[in-house]
Design a protein around this motif. Structure first.
Motif, mmCIF file in Angstrom:
data_model
loop_
_atom_site.group_PDB
_atom_site.id
_atom_site.type_symbol
_atom_site.label_atom_id
_atom_site.label_comp_id
_atom_site.label_asym_id
_atom_site.label_seq_id
_atom_site.Cartn_x
_atom_site.Cartn_y
_atom_site.Cartn_z
ATOM 1 N N THR A 644 -8.141 0.792 2.712
ATOM 2 C CA THR A 644 -7.954 -0.552 3.265
ATOM 3 C C THR A 644 -8.724 -0.701 4.570
ATOM 4 O O THR A 644 -9.387 -1.730 4.804
ATOM 5 C CB THR A 644 -6.456 -0.809 3.511
ATOM 6 N N THR A 647 -12.408 -0.906 3.939
ATOM 7 C CA THR A 647 -12.737 -2.156 3.246
ATOM 8 C C THR A 647 -12.812 -3.318 4.230
ATOM 9 O O THR A 647 -13.740 -4.136 4.202
ATOM 10 C CB THR A 647 -11.690 -2.453 2.161
ATOM 11 N N VAL A 648 -11.801 -3.398 5.141
ATOM 12 C CA VAL A 648 -11.795 -4.478 6.129
ATOM 13 C C VAL A 648 -12.997 -4.348 7.069
ATOM 14 O O VAL A 648 -13.677 -5.339 7.376
ATOM 15 C CB VAL A 648 -10.469 -4.452 6.928
ATOM 16 N N THR A 649 -13.265 -3.117 7.514
ATOM 17 C CA THR A 649 -14.406 -2.899 8.409
ATOM 18 C C THR A 649 -15.714 -3.295 7.737
ATOM 19 O O THR A 649 -16.559 -3.983 8.333
ATOM 20 C CB THR A 649 -14.474 -1.419 8.827
ATOM 21 N N LEU A 650 -15.863 -2.882 6.525
ATOM 22 C CA LEU A 650 -17.088 -3.205 5.787
ATOM 23 C C LEU A 650 -17.205 -4.704 5.567
ATOM 24 O O LEU A 650 -18.295 -5.279 5.675
ATOM 25 C CB LEU A 650 -17.095 -2.463 4.443
ATOM 26 N N THR A 651 -16.078 -5.361 5.286
ATOM 27 C CA THR A 651 -16.104 -6.811 5.077
ATOM 28 C C THR A 651 -16.548 -7.537 6.338
ATOM 29 O O THR A 651 -17.389 -8.452 6.282
ATOM 30 C CB THR A 651 -14.716 -7.305 4.638
ATOM 31 N N LEU A 652 -15.985 -7.132 7.487
ATOM 32 C CA LEU A 652 -16.373 -7.770 8.748
ATOM 33 C C LEU A 652 -17.849 -7.525 9.045
ATOM 34 O O LEU A 652 -18.559 -8.421 9.511
ATOM 35 C CB LEU A 652 -15.503 -7.226 9.885
ATOM 36 N N LEU A 654 -20.265 -7.000 6.878
ATOM 37 C CA LEU A 654 -21.069 -7.805 5.971
ATOM 38 C C LEU A 654 -21.057 -9.279 6.367
ATOM 39 O O LEU A 654 -22.074 -9.972 6.240
ATOM 40 C CB LEU A 654 -20.573 -7.634 4.527
ATOM 41 N N VAL A 655 -19.883 -9.777 6.810
ATOM 42 C CA VAL A 655 -19.803 -11.172 7.257
ATOM 43 C C VAL A 655 -20.704 -11.389 8.465
ATOM 44 O O VAL A 655 -21.405 -12.408 8.575
ATOM 45 C CB VAL A 655 -18.343 -11.540 7.582
#
Length: 858
Positions: A644, A647-652, A654-655
């Protein structure tokens, strides 16, 4: 054909135990003593039915050699390594012997009564034993009332004079006298056989009639009052004259099958010294009721006019392996009952409408392995009974000539496309052609009544348009091995190619470079039982990829890493060998399934092995334990938390990248403003130097409006006080009335840099190209990089390379390209400004700057 599928055959082979047979053993009814160094017949129990004694050193066989073996039916004494002596009534203790094999043993002495007391002997093999003509004329085969087959081939028999005891051999059906030295056979030689019917008589490879002077008036018909189902006189070196004389001599004898292969009839290719057979060659066979005639392996070049006219009852004609290049008009005239015609392996190049005239009942024509490139459209259409046409391995480029027949063989031709013709067939093979467009496959799938379609080793890789489903309710087997379906499927086309094939039972897709299966591509194959995806690049199979009723799957030699065992649970057999399994704990479920499943797994256990990690490479999956993987269940919660977090770190991350990419122009402006505020970096004025201008802008006058809006307003100091450059361009700074070349040269040498804005108008403007050449000359003269080339618009590399001066620059230097996205303009102008300000010494120190990376702002 489906009963012989590779997958089902392999299933049987895997299920069968391997046979390991010792060379010396007895199993209750069979005694195998081959290559056991025996010098005499061993003692075996009286229950023996087969006694095999080949490849030994037995020298003598007498009445005392064998115990009483009442049940023995097969005795093999052939291929002894020492000369063999067979005494009187040597086999009398074998009263029920059926087959006696003495072949390939050198018999030094054979008693005339050696084969007595064998009332049930049906087959006697005496091939390659060194026997002379005496074995026929001295009554060696007396009282063998059950003898059916006698093999005397490869001996030294010179005369065919038969002992009168042959008249008593009422069961005799087959005599093989091939590869002896029999040069003449006349009527009186075979009198004991008159009135008999033989299924096979071979006089092949004896140089019969070919090296002697024959008086057929005295020799007469050697087969008078005999019925021969098959007479083999091949390999005797017969030319046309001998064949004609022989045919006339045996006129009236019933010979249903005449084998005349390996003859020397025909001129061959490029020779005329030996004649081709003509209409008189086979006239004598008119009364022989010949049904099959084999003239293969010869030198016939031309099938002449009415060549077979008298063979009214002929049903099978074999002309394969000749040199046939020409079929004369009415060559087959008179063959009213011919059903099978084989002209394969010849030199035919064209076929005409008249070639097969006179064949009203022909059902099968074999024309494979010729050089046929052209066939007239009506060549086969009048053959109303034609059932099978074999045109494999020719040079055909079209199939316009094809009639509607059940079986069509067209493999190994040069077909690149198929015409839209009316076609009906049950079986079509088009392997090893050049078909690329899947439109051809859609066409074939609509052929009425088609049951088997073979398209292996073509080039199917694209389709031009969408097609309606084929709705073929008859097709059962489809072979598409060694094509390139991946190229068509990866662009999203032809995913419905199998839609409508609701009766398809077997599908082969081997070697199609598949790295994925289109969603639902097999959904409509409700009757599919066997599917082969062997030798592709599949890394994963998803639920729903396989048909619901599939029974046999070959997924070997792919790149499956961690397959889901639930995909195979409903199958009865699967081949998963030679994949690239990752042997980590994720594979533990699959390994457990392998050790417990009832599904038949093809292949050796050693062929299902690990590929990764390297420490376990080559290890069989069956040898792995999954006990250590149970300890990792304790860490599942921690793994989920880490998952988790990442995933959150990667999402931020990428955003953030997406925002910067989407609004990079705005971000660049903010960056520049922040830089000025933080570092207090006011706009610097131009440093004084020896140049009058910072840069000379060279562009086409037709681009002036664009240049003014895109560059001058943002860079030139006379357009705005905020701009820092003193720029030179023709419309403002060239002296009126001055020579244009002089103006260009003055601008070039008065400017620190020369910026050429290369557009379509620039390439058509001679003055612009001249200025570009002068700018290059300046660069060479002072060894500087003063020329900056900016490509404007969608000019290709090819268009730039068409001009010599620009080609030389592009091949050695890097250039800029005006950005297509407006938000990149500010960044681009900043970079261009830095290049204009850079002095030559600084450029030489930083010689590794890659301008091309600056250019690709797209």
């Amino acid at each position: 054909m489906g009963d012989h599928l590779d997958l089902l055959l392999r299933m049987v082979l895997v299920a069968s135990p391997a046979l390991g047979i010792s060379s010396c053993f007895f199993d209750g009814w069979r005694a195998l003593y081959r290559s056991c160094n025996l010098t005499q017949v061993p003692q075996v129990p009286n229950t023996t039915k087969s006694l095999l004694l080949s490849f030994n050193y037995i020298r003598t066989v007498t009445t005392a050699s064998f115990p009483f073996l009442e049940q023995l039916q097969l005795l093999e004494l052939g291929t002894q390594f020492t000369p063999l002596t067979i005494d009187k009534e040597a086999f009398q203790n074998l009263p029920n012997l059926r087959i006696l094999d003495l072949g390939k043993s050198q018999i030094d002495f054979l008693h005339p009564d050696a084969f007595q007391e064998l009332p049930h002997l049906s087959e006697l093999r005496l091939f390659y034993c060194g026997l002379s003509s005496a074995v026929l004329k001295d009554g060696y085969f007396r009282n063998l009332g059950s003898l059916t087959r006698l093999d005397l081939s490869k001996n030294q028999i010179q005369s065919l004079y038969l002992h009168r005891s042959f008249r008593e051999l009422n069961s005799l059906k087959s005599i093989d006298l091939s590869l002896n030295q029999i040069t003449i056979v006349c009527e009186h030689d075979l009198k004991p056989l008159q009135g008999k019917t033989l299924s096979f008589l071979s006089l092949a490879d004896n140089n019969l009639y070919s090296r002697v002077s024959m008086d057929w008036g005295k020799c007469l018909n050697p087969f008078r009052n005999m019925v021969l189902e098959t007479l083999d006189v091949s390999g005797n070196g017969w030319a046309v004259d001998i064949t004609r004389n022989f045919s006339n001599a045996i006129n009236g004898s019933q010979i249903f099958s005449l084998v005349l292969t390996y003859h020397v009839m025909g001129s061959g290719f490029g020779f005329t010294n030996i004649k081709d057979p003509d209409q008189h060659t086979f006239v004598g066979l008119a009364g022989s009721s010949v049904i099959q005639l084999d003239l293969s392996h010869g030198f016939i070049f031309s099938l002449n006019f009415q060549l077979f006219e008298t063979l009214k009852e002929l049903k099978v004609l074999n002309l394969a392996y000749n040199k046939i290049n020409n079929i004369a008009h009415k060559a087959f005239y008179g063959l009213d009952n011919l059903q099978v015609l084989n002209i394969s392996h010849n030199l035919l190049g064209e076929l005409y409408n008249s070639n097969f005239y006179g064949l009203p009942k022909v059902t099968y024509i074999d024309l494979q392995k010729n050089h046929i490139g052209i066939i007239q459209d009506k060549t086969f259409r009048f053959l109303k009974k034609l059932n099978t046409l074999d045109l494999r391995d020719n040079a055909l480029k079209t199939i316009d000539f094809l009639p509607s027949i059940p079986n069509i063989f067209l493999s190994g031709n040069k077909l690149a496309t198929l015409p839209n013709i009316a076609l009906t067939a049950n079986f079509i093979t088009l392997s090893e052609n050049r078909l690329e467009n899947l439109d051809n496959l859609y066409f074939l799938l609509q052929v009425p009544h088609l049951q088997i379609l073979i398209l292996n080793q073509n080039r199917f890789s694209f389709c031009n348009q969408d097609h309606a489903p084929s709705e073929n309710l008859s097709l059962e087997e489809l072979f598409l091995e060694e094509n390139m379906l991946q190229l068509a499927w990866e662009v999203g086309f032809c995913w419905d190619v199998f839609k409508g094939l609701s009766h398809l039972r077997v599908l082969y897709l081997n070697k199609n470079y598949l790295n994925f299966l289109p969603p639902g591509v097999f959904r409509h194959l409700t009757a599919l039982r066997g599917l082969s995806l062997k030798d592709n690049r599949l890394t994963v199979l998803f639920p729903g990829d396989l048909p619901a009723n599939l029974e046999v799957l070959d997924i070997s030699r792919n790149q499956l890493l961690s397959p889901d065992p639930d995909l195979f649970a409903s199958l009865s057999a699967v081949d998963i060998t030679h994949n690239k399994f990752i042997c980590e704990c994720e594979l533990s479920t699959f390994i457990s399934w392998l050790n417990q499943t009832n599904v038949t797994i093809f292949g050796s256990l050693a062929d299902i092995y690990c590929m990764y990690p390297s420490s376990m490479a080559g290890a069989s999956l069956y040898s792995l334990s999954t006990e250590d993987c149970d300890e990792e269940e304790v860490l599942e919660s921690l793994k989920f938390s880490l998952f988790t977090f990442f995933t959150v770190t990667l999402t931020l991350f990428l955003v953030a990248i997406l925002i910067v990419t989407k609004f990079r122009g705005f971000c660049f402006i903010c960056y520049k403003k922040t830089q000025r505020l933080v570092f207090k970096d006011p706009i610097k004025g131009r440093e004084s130097d020896t140049y009058k201008y910072d840069a000379y802008l060279c562009f086409s006058s037709k681009d002036f409006e664009w240049v003014q809006n895109a560059l001058l307003k943002h860079l030139d100091a006379q357009y705005s006080d905020r701009n820092r450059f003193n720029l030179c361009f023709e419309e403002r700074d060239f002296l009126p009335g001055e020579n244009h070349i002089a103006n260009i040269q003055d601008a070039l040498w008065s400017s620190r840099k020369v910026v050429c804005l290369v557009s379509r108008h620039f390439l058509r403007d001679g003055w612009c190209l001249e200025a570009f050449s002068y700018a290059q000359s300046r660069c060479l003269a002072d060894l500087s990089g003063a020329l900056i080339m900016v490509v404007v618009g969608s000019l290709s590399q090819y268009q730039l390379m068409k001009h010599r001066s620009i080609r030389g620059f592009v091949q050695k230097q890097q250039y800029l390209r005006w950005p297509e996205d407006l938000q990149d303009v500010g960044w681009f102008l900043n970079k261009l400004s830095q290049l204009i300000l850079n002095k030559e010494k600084e450029r030489k120190k930083d010689n590794d700057i890659q301008l091309q990376s600056v250019t690709t702002i797209s």
